[in-house]
Design an enzyme around this catalytic site. Sequence first.
Site, PDB file in Angstrom:
ATOM      1  N   TYR A 115     -42.261  -1.255  24.795  1.00 28.33           N
ATOM      2  CA  TYR A 115     -42.635  -2.217  25.850  1.00 28.33           C
ATOM      3  C   TYR A 115     -41.577  -3.323  25.973  1.00 28.33           C
ATOM      4  CZ  TYR A 115     -45.770  -5.577  28.245  1.00 28.33           C
ATOM      5  OH  TYR A 115     -46.342  -6.477  29.125  1.00 28.33           O
ATOM      6  N   LYS A 159     -39.416  -4.167  29.223  1.00 31.94           N
ATOM      7  CA  LYS A 159     -39.546  -5.470  29.883  1.00 31.94           C
ATOM      8  C   LYS A 159     -38.225  -6.218  29.918  1.00 31.94           C
ATOM      9  CE  LYS A 159     -43.770  -5.318  31.245  1.00 31.94           C
ATOM     10  NZ  LYS A 159     -44.051  -5.276  32.690  1.00 31.94           N
TER      11      LYS A 159
HETATM   12  P1  NAP Z   1     -53.918  -4.474  32.997  1.00 26.83           P
HETATM   13  O1  NAP Z   1     -55.059  -5.416  33.050  1.00 26.83           O
HETATM   14  O2  NAP Z   1     -53.864  -3.448  31.919  1.00 26.83           O
HETATM   15  O3  NAP Z   1     -53.756  -3.765  34.407  1.00 26.83           O
HETATM   16  C1  NAP Z   1     -52.718  -2.871  34.590  1.00 26.83           C
HETATM   17  C2  NAP Z   1     -52.653  -2.493  36.035  1.00 26.83           C
HETATM   18  O4  NAP Z   1     -51.534  -1.615  36.197  1.00 26.83           O
HETATM   19  C3  NAP Z   1     -53.879  -1.755  36.497  1.00 26.83           C
HETATM   20  O5  NAP Z   1     -54.223  -2.216  37.784  1.00 26.83           O
HETATM   21  C4  NAP Z   1     -53.436  -0.302  36.522  1.00 26.83           C
HETATM   22  O6  NAP Z   1     -54.041   0.446  37.561  1.00 26.83           O
HETATM   23  C5  NAP Z   1     -51.969  -0.467  36.867  1.00 26.83           C
HETATM   24  N1  NAP Z   1     -51.191   0.701  36.446  1.00 26.83           N
HETATM   25  C6  NAP Z   1     -50.927   1.130  35.208  1.00 26.83           C
HETATM   26  N2  NAP Z   1     -50.191   2.225  35.248  1.00 26.83           N
HETATM   27  C7  NAP Z   1     -49.988   2.517  36.551  1.00 26.83           C
HETATM   28  C8  NAP Z   1     -49.306   3.532  37.242  1.00 26.83           C
HETATM   29  N3  NAP Z   1     -48.685   4.519  36.587  1.00 26.83           N
HETATM   30  N4  NAP Z   1     -49.287   3.492  38.587  1.00 26.83           N
HETATM   31  C9  NAP Z   1     -49.918   2.515  39.277  1.00 26.83           C
HETATM   32  N5  NAP Z   1     -50.589   1.526  38.674  1.00 26.83           N
HETATM   33  C10 NAP Z   1     -50.627   1.527  37.320  1.00 26.83           C
HETATM   34  O7  NAP Z   1     -52.540  -5.258  32.869  1.00 26.83           O
HETATM   35  P2  NAP Z   1     -52.161  -6.767  33.226  1.00 26.83           P
HETATM   36  O8  NAP Z   1     -52.374  -7.573  32.029  1.00 26.83           O
HETATM   37  O9  NAP Z   1     -52.771  -7.160  34.506  1.00 26.83           O
HETATM   38  O10 NAP Z   1     -50.576  -6.585  33.393  1.00 26.83           O
HETATM   39  C11 NAP Z   1     -49.944  -6.522  34.658  1.00 26.83           C
HETATM   40  C12 NAP Z   1     -48.447  -6.644  34.429  1.00 26.83           C
HETATM   41  O11 NAP Z   1     -48.160  -7.862  33.762  1.00 26.83           O
HETATM   42  C13 NAP Z   1     -47.884  -5.537  33.541  1.00 26.83           C
HETATM   43  O12 NAP Z   1     -46.616  -5.158  33.992  1.00 26.83           O
HETATM   44  C14 NAP Z   1     -47.788  -6.206  32.187  1.00 26.83           C
HETATM   45  O13 NAP Z   1     -46.814  -5.604  31.393  1.00 26.83           O
HETATM   46  C15 NAP Z   1     -47.420  -7.609  32.600  1.00 26.83           C
HETATM   47  N6  NAP Z   1     -47.742  -8.630  31.601  1.00 26.83           N
HETATM   48  C16 NAP Z   1     -49.013  -8.779  31.136  1.00 26.83           C
HETATM   49  C17 NAP Z   1     -49.262  -9.770  30.192  1.00 26.83           C
HETATM   50  C18 NAP Z   1     -50.630 -10.012  29.635  1.00 26.83           C
HETATM   51  O14 NAP Z   1     -50.734 -10.738  28.638  1.00 26.83           O
HETATM   52  N7  NAP Z   1     -51.705  -9.492  30.211  1.00 26.83           N
HETATM   53  C19 NAP Z   1     -48.220 -10.571  29.721  1.00 26.83           C
HETATM   54  C20 NAP Z   1     -46.942 -10.384  30.218  1.00 26.83           C
HETATM   55  C21 NAP Z   1     -46.717  -9.413  31.167  1.00 26.83           C
HETATM   56  P3  NAP Z   1     -55.296   1.432  37.342  1.00 26.83           P
HETATM   57  O15 NAP Z   1     -56.393   0.606  36.723  1.00 26.83           O
HETATM   58  O16 NAP Z   1     -55.622   1.905  38.715  1.00 26.83           O
HETATM   59  O17 NAP Z   1     -54.832   2.529  36.430  1.00 26.83           O
END
Ligand code: NAP
Length: 247
Positions: free
Chosen positions: A155, A159
């Site tokens: 990851y 990133k």
């Molecule tokens: P999350 O709650 O796990 O949601 C992930 C989202 O990505 C879901 O809507 C999922 O869709 C979608 N997804 C995953 N694989 C996919 C694919 N192959 N094609 C299309 N959609 C896909 O994650 P989040 O926390 O909101 O994270 C969103 C972004 O922010 C990510 O890139 C993550 O790395 C980044 N981020 C998160 C955090 C954190 O602490 N949460 C921190 C830094 C960065 P489905 O449900 O339809 O599968």
Amino acid sequence: MSMDGRTCVITGSARGIGRGIAEYLGEEGANVVINYRSSKGDAQEAVDTIETAGGSAVAAQADVADRAEVEHMREVCHEAFGPADVLVNNAGITADEQFTEMTREEWDRVMDVNLGGMFNCTQEFFDDVWNADEGRLINISSVVGKQGNFGQANYAAAKSGMFGFTRTIALELAKGGSTANCVAPGFTRTDMVESIPDRVLERIVSGIPLERLAEVEDIAAVVRFLASEESSYVTGEVIDVNGGMDL
Ligand code: NAP
């Protein structure tokens, strides 16, 4: 600060940070494409929320790692609203494992979605963003891409790969007057963080100067600025939204 009439495609926007971004932009007048891979019900709920607030939205199923499905998403966008002004590459996954135990399959899965998905979507929507008046590419990276994190070699590599990609695309978009930037969230309250054990989460929060996790609205507000015409002289940057984690 209005997003009136700007068409925004947000990958992975049925849940979590993407959903927060989609609703924020939609409520400010953007036409929003809600992309989902499997969360159809949540995607429809996001569409309904935006429409209830007076905005316009459409749901588009596509696994971002699958080029043909991304092409289909572009067709859905064009049919509903015309070309996109803004692409937010937000879809991302984790497959955590201490490095010595990490399988090649776990490595490839994270690369395929987090970097391969960004490649597919950016290439499919590149001409839209290039031709847009004030086109925007916004990539959602992570504090982990800067600092690393135990058990997240795949990851973290993906990133931080987003940083170099964004700076390069910023150069390639610049002549058309469009911009590319990264947002690097800290730990944000979504399903992704729900899977972290409580004792680990407590340790993480104790190391955050602002003493709390981010809410999706904290991230969405920064994306909102980058998506707007007001950020027109900001390009190739990484904006940290992490409560001071790197101070
Ligand atoms: P999350 O709650 O796990 O949601 C992930 C989202 O990505 C879901 O809507 C999922 O869709 C979608 N997804 C995953 N694989 C996919 C694919 N192959 N094609 C299309 N959609 C896909 O994650 P989040 O926390 O909101 O994270 C969103 C972004 O922010 C990510 O890139 C993550 O790395 C980044 N981020 C998160 C955090 C954190 O602490 N949460 C921190 C830094 C960065 P489905 O449900 O339809 O599968």
